[in-house]
Enzyme design. Structure first.
Site, PDB file in Angstrom:
ATOM      1  N   GLY A  68      -7.299 -13.679  -8.759  1.00 29.89           N
ATOM      2  CA  GLY A  68      -7.846 -12.963  -7.599  1.00 29.89           C
ATOM      3  C   GLY A  68      -7.184 -13.300  -6.279  1.00 29.89           C
ATOM      4  CB  ALA A  69      -4.631 -15.615  -5.245  1.00 29.68           C
ATOM      5  N   GLY A  70      -4.118 -12.137  -5.466  1.00 29.04           N
ATOM      6  CA  GLY A  70      -3.132 -11.106  -5.146  1.00 29.04           C
ATOM      7  C   GLY A  70      -1.783 -11.353  -5.791  1.00 29.04           C
ATOM      8  CG  LEU A  71      -0.108 -14.710  -6.107  1.00 27.90           C
ATOM      9  CD1 LEU A  71       0.138 -16.200  -6.241  1.00 27.90           C
ATOM     10  CD2 LEU A  71       0.977 -14.074  -5.240  1.00 27.90           C
TER      11      LEU A  71
ATOM     12  CG  HIS B 135      -2.139  -0.926   1.005  1.00 29.54           C
ATOM     13  ND1 HIS B 135      -3.202  -0.631   0.189  1.00 29.54           N
ATOM     14  CD2 HIS B 135      -2.386  -2.154   1.498  1.00 29.54           C
ATOM     15  CE1 HIS B 135      -4.072  -1.638   0.216  1.00 29.54           C
ATOM     16  NE2 HIS B 135      -3.591  -2.579   0.995  1.00 29.54           N
TER      17      HIS B 135
ATOM     18  CG  ASP C  36       0.088  -5.483  -9.768  1.00 25.67           C
ATOM     19  OD1 ASP C  36       0.857  -5.284  -8.818  1.00 25.67           O
ATOM     20  OD2 ASP C  36      -1.147  -5.527  -9.653  1.00 25.67           O
TER      21      ASP C  36
ATOM     22  CB  SER D 109      -5.392  -8.761 -14.189  1.00 27.35           C
ATOM     23  OG  SER D 109      -4.795  -7.995 -13.173  1.00 27.35           O
TER      24      SER D 109
END
Ligand code: ADP
Ligand code: MG
Length: 391
Positions: free
Chosen positions: A124-127, A31, A174, A130
């Site tokens: 959607g696991a934060g890796l 963050h 990302d 996308s």
């Protein structure tokens, strides 16, 4: 699975290019990207693989193996967000179509293509499944064309696709990590200057990722709340520190002096960010010394701060960290990604990795009754396209 074979089955000819684009895990600096801090992600050896061949028209045919779906759209009608029959593009197509939109807006010429792709980055696991999709398509289009952009520019165009075409607000980390990964290294990425350098992972260590199995449900609104708390903190602190533009510009000493003038909740959010930015500075020193224990200490401290100050953890992620803390071989553990579900990242002594993974799985099941998927991950190179048939 042999992707070239799948391509040939679907399109009756061999592919021209095969591309691999990794997911990423953030080791420290959570963050802080939207507060212009430094982040420490690594590309991982879980990736999107894509096989493609150019066509002579402007039609893109996408086959997403994992979804069992195929959609075609025209490059010249990309603004319409419709397939060739005029039906709205499904959500998963917006990522590759967004990349085409963004590249075309940047003035590069694209060819039509046939493509099949699959991925072992969990969604959607934060890796960042996308970003891996986006970077895979950008890298593929580049390999099929005569233009060449540097990796960071390619990453920026993928970020733009996600922000403006898909409509998801996210930082550059990302796409940057997927494009610029370096084997065996953490990427030290300054989100203000966009300068970066690879730093070696401490010798004899490995990364273990544990998926809590909980998918982020509150994530979007909470993410927006946290962003706005940071913006309000900057606005309020500017009264005392007129030259600051972001929380990156506030030192820990300045924060100690002026945080009393912030409303309590905003002060907590800002305290996480200011101290996390400082932690990353210290963690870079640890990496330069190859000091896994020191680096791991910052990971634990980060988790505590995300739990108590930023308030983005959930009990299952806290359990994964607490179970990891007492297993042999652990250096550090924390939730990774935006929070409210997803994964923890662990820095583990390589020779204890297997028993660590078993211990974590067992402990999590005992504590929560849930299965955690646990992956051993290697810090990997960035996206690459390989031409396989130049006829
Ligand atoms: P993450 O944190 O994994 O990036 P996002 O919600 O940002 O999660 O992105 C996930 C979306 O990316 C999926 O819903 C899908 O549209 C696209 N995507 C990811 N992996 C694949 C895949 N293997 N095949 C097709 N689309 C995918
Ligand atoms: Mg994503």
């Amino acid at each position: 699975m042999n992707l070239a074979y799948s391509f040939e089955q679907k399109f009756g000819r061999p592919p021209r290019v095969e591309t691999l684009a990794p997911g990423r895990v953030n080791l420290l600096g959570e963050h802080v990207d939207y507060n212009l801090g430094v982040v420490l992600p690594a590309a991982i050896d879980r990736s999107v693989t894509l096989a493609a061949a150019p066509t002579s028209d402007d039609i893109v045919i996408l086959n997403a193996i994992d979804l069992g779906e195929q959609v075609s759209f025209k490059l010249s009608e990309i603004e319409k967000r419709c397939d060739i029959e005029g039906k709205p593009l499904p959500g998963w197509v917006l990522y590759p179509a967004g990349v085409a939109w963004s590249l075309q807006r940047a003035g590069v010429a694209l060819c039509g293509m046939q493509a099949v792709y699959t991925s072992d980055v969990p969604i959607g696991a934060g890796l960042s499944s996308s970003a891996a999709v986006e970077v895979a398509f950008a890298t593929t289009w580049q390999a099929l064309s005569s233009w060449k952009l540097d990796k960071l520019s390619l990453a920026k165009l993928c970020q733009r696709a996600e922000n403006e075409y898909v409509g998801v607000s996210s930082g550059l980390m990302d796409q940057f990590a997927s494009a610029c990964g370096v084997e065996g290294h953490v990427l030290c990425f300054d989100t203000r200057s966009l300068e970066w350098m690879p730093l070696e992972l401490p010798p004899g260590t490995t990364i273990v990722i544990a998926d809590s199995g909980i998918r982020r449900s509150l994530a979007t609104s909470a993410y927006n709340d946290r962003r706005s708390a940071c913006e309000q903190a900057v606005e309020l602190l500017q009264k005392y520190l007129p030259s600051i533009q972001s929380l990156r510009d506030v030192s820990t000493v300045e924060f100690a002096a002026y945080s009393m003038y912030l409303p309590p909740e905003i002060a907590k959010r800002a305290e996480h960010v200011v101290k996390e930015i400082h932690r990353v500075d210290q963690a870079i020193i640890a990496l330069n010394r190859g000091d896994a224990r020191m680096f791991g200490g910052f990971m634990f401290a980060c988790h505590k701060s995300l739990r108590d100050l930023y308030e983005v953890s959930i009990p299952q992620l806290d359990s994964l960290v607490e179970i990891a803390r007492v297993l042999p071989g652990i250096y550090g553990a924390r939730l990774t990604g935006a929070g409210f579900g997803g994964c923890t990242v662990n820095l583990v002594e390589e020779k204890n990795a297997t028993s660590f993974m078993h211990g974590l799985q067992e402990g999590y099941c005992k504590k929560t009754g849930r299965e955690a998927e646990v992956y051993l991950c290697r810090a990997s190179g960035g996206a690459e396209a390989r031409l396989i048939n130049s006829l």
